[in-house]
Design an enzyme around this catalytic site. Structure first.
Site, mmCIF file in Angstrom:
data_model
loop_
_atom_site.group_PDB
_atom_site.id
_atom_site.type_symbol
_atom_site.label_atom_id
_atom_site.label_comp_id
_atom_site.label_asym_id
_atom_site.label_seq_id
_atom_site.Cartn_x
_atom_site.Cartn_y
_atom_site.Cartn_z
ATOM 1 N N HIS A 1 0.813 -1.217 0.000
ATOM 2 C CA HIS A 1 0.000 0.000 0.000
ATOM 3 C C HIS A 1 0.846 1.266 0.000
ATOM 4 C CE1 HIS A 1 -3.293 2.634 1.828
ATOM 5 N NE2 HIS A 1 -3.875 2.091 0.779
ATOM 6 N N LYS B 1 3.236 4.490 -1.123
ATOM 7 C CA LYS B 1 3.332 5.420 -2.252
ATOM 8 C C LYS B 1 4.623 6.204 -2.084
ATOM 9 C CE LYS B 1 -1.323 4.844 -1.687
ATOM 10 N NZ LYS B 1 -2.001 4.273 -0.510
ATOM 11 N N ASP C 1 17.000 10.042 -8.380
ATOM 12 C CA ASP C 1 18.443 10.270 -8.308
ATOM 13 C C ASP C 1 18.995 10.156 -6.888
ATOM 14 O OD1 ASP C 1 18.563 10.676 -11.036
ATOM 15 O OD2 ASP C 1 18.268 12.838 -10.886
ATOM 16 N N LYS D 1 -3.878 10.805 5.089
ATOM 17 C CA LYS D 1 -3.323 10.086 6.235
ATOM 18 C C LYS D 1 -2.252 10.977 6.856
ATOM 19 C CE LYS D 1 -4.086 6.904 2.690
ATOM 20 N NZ LYS D 1 -5.488 6.738 2.867
ATOM 21 N N ASP E 1 0.970 18.975 19.015
ATOM 22 C CA ASP E 1 1.576 20.193 19.551
ATOM 23 C C ASP E 1 2.174 21.032 18.419
ATOM 24 O OD1 ASP E 1 0.727 19.425 22.050
ATOM 25 O OD2 ASP E 1 2.643 18.558 22.636
ATOM 26 N N HIS F 1 -9.167 11.149 1.677
ATOM 27 C CA HIS F 1 -8.255 10.028 1.458
ATOM 28 C C HIS F 1 -6.932 10.226 2.197
ATOM 29 C CE1 HIS F 1 -5.717 7.200 -1.023
ATOM 30 N NE2 HIS F 1 -6.812 6.480 -0.903
#
Length: 407
Positions: free
Chosen positions: A127, A129, A134, A304, A309, A302
């Site tokens: 899952h 991404k 380079d 996450k 603080d 969608h």
């Protein structure tokens, strides 16, 4: 498609100490994310590593395809890893043109049996991404390569975030991404190679944290709980699929009860209705402790991301649900930087004010006892889900390399 030998889930060494000297640029939605990634690939000098759960053959997938193809044709080493469940229907010609140009195209757990037309390889997905260009510039977050991450897709366009990363932490991300895509003999050579010392690019300390089903089963959740235990002023979590385990729920409740302003931004217009239903089972339990809950109602959420603080933040692919916390392969960065935290807080504050509906505690009524019983049962179901998740079907995933000329 010709399968390479079975590749065991990677067990690389992660950055276990804070790495100083990094710069993080917050990228909101596909409008900010895709142009930066595609330009970086087009400007790559030697190598592109890309991992994604979803790659579709739509306008975004075609734009990525063109950038990867152009890079490979001028001699850049291009490695792509997609998930076999998340990206099941790529046309053969889409993949073949990349492979023929020299792209190393791999599929995590390809195919899978079907029962009544439904794929059965739902569990333990790749899952993540991640993009590394380079060995110097990286991207990580929750955005897939599909047209539903840009606003012109319509009401179902997703709200999400990613970050562009420069600095020494990129060396850790680069080593991890290479081990995810390279053959086993190359992985062994990587382990013997010391990390390059990249120049400092900013003032942010960072950790690169991943979750797998081998040595790092709870790392991402653990960093959330450490931050919640240390919280003194505010916590804001924006998470698309929210049904965490009891320890994380307990940490949220304890933070709110000691006076921390705890705010959750969850889906109000979910892409899958069961997502909202599952999260709502926890509302009463959290609201009674003083947690503030906001449902994002403008379009599907969608994201996450989270902050605690004025210093701690995290961005990545991991939801706070059983799939991400107990089954899937995930990756987040944890950031310690006041400027980034302040920027993310401003974006989330605007979201809560302009696009969210605050959930209010329900008044006590005739069904109060039933609601309390439901909350008790759900709480203890969560308490044990890491245990029963281990009983779910477990198999050794394969990473298959698509070879030139293969169908």
């Amino acid at each position: 498609m010709t399968a390479s030998p079975t590749a065991r889930a990677q067990r690389p060494r992660r950055s276990s100490r804070w790495v100083p000297g990094n710069h993080f640029e917050l990228l909101e939605n596909g409008e900010e994310f895709f142009p930066r990634v595609f330009d970086s690939i087009r400007n790559a000098r030697s190598e592109v590593l890309l991992e994604t759960f979803i790659l579709f053959d739509d306008k975004i997938g075609q734009a990525l395809h063109a950038a990867l193809l152009e890079a490979a044709q001028r001699g850049v080493q291009v490695h792509v890893l997609v998930d076999g469940f998340g990206s099941p229907d790529l046309p053969p010609e889409f993949i073949a043109s990349l492979v023929q140009a020299g792209v190393h195209f791999r599929v995590f757990d390809p195919g899978g049996r079907r029962l009544f037309g439904q794929r059965l390889n739902l569990l333990r997905r790749m899952h993540r991404k991640i993009v590394v260009v380079d060995g110097e510039l990286a991207f990580i977050g929750g955005i897939n390569y599909s047209a539903d991450h840009v606003a012109d897709f319509g009401p179902q366009a997703k709200q999400d975030w990613s970050v562009a990363v420069r600095g020494p932490i990129v060396a850790h991300m680069h080593r991890f991404a290479r081990r995810a895509v390279l053959p086993r003999h190359e992985q062994k050579r990587q382990r013997r190679t010391p990390l390059p010392e990249l120049p400092h690019a900013g003032s942010a300390d960072a950790l690169f944290v991943t979750r797998d089903n081998d040595l790092h089963t709870t790392d991402i959740e653990r960093h959330y709980r450490i931050a919640l235990r240390a919280a003194r002023e505010r916590v804001v979590i924006a998470n698309a699929y929210f049904f965490p385990g009891w320890r994380l729920v307990r940490a949220l409740r304890r933070a709110a009860r000691r006076g921390v302003q705890v705010s959750l931004i969850l889906q109000g217009e979910p892409d899958m209705p069961i997502v909202k239903t599952a999260a709502s089972l926890l509302y009463d339990h959290l609201l009674r402790a003083g947690v503030r809950i906001y449902e994002y109602c403008e379009r599907p959420l969608h994201g996450k991301v989270a902050l605690v603080d004025g210093q701690w933040s995290t961005v990545g692919s991991s939801n706070l649900d059983p799939l991400s916390l107990s089954l899937n392969l995930e990756a987040n960065v944890v950031i310690r930087d006041e400027a980034f935290n302040d920027l993310l807080y401003g974006r989330l504050q605007r979201l809560m004010q302009d696009s969210c509906k605050q959930v209010r505690p329900q008044p006590q009524g005739a069904f109060e006892g039933l609601r309390l019983l439901r909350g008790y049962c759900v709480y203890h179901l969560m308490r044990w889900f890491p245990t029963w998740a281990g009983w779910l079907p477990r198999h050794q995933p394969t990473i298959s390399l698509v070879r030139p000329g293969a169908q």
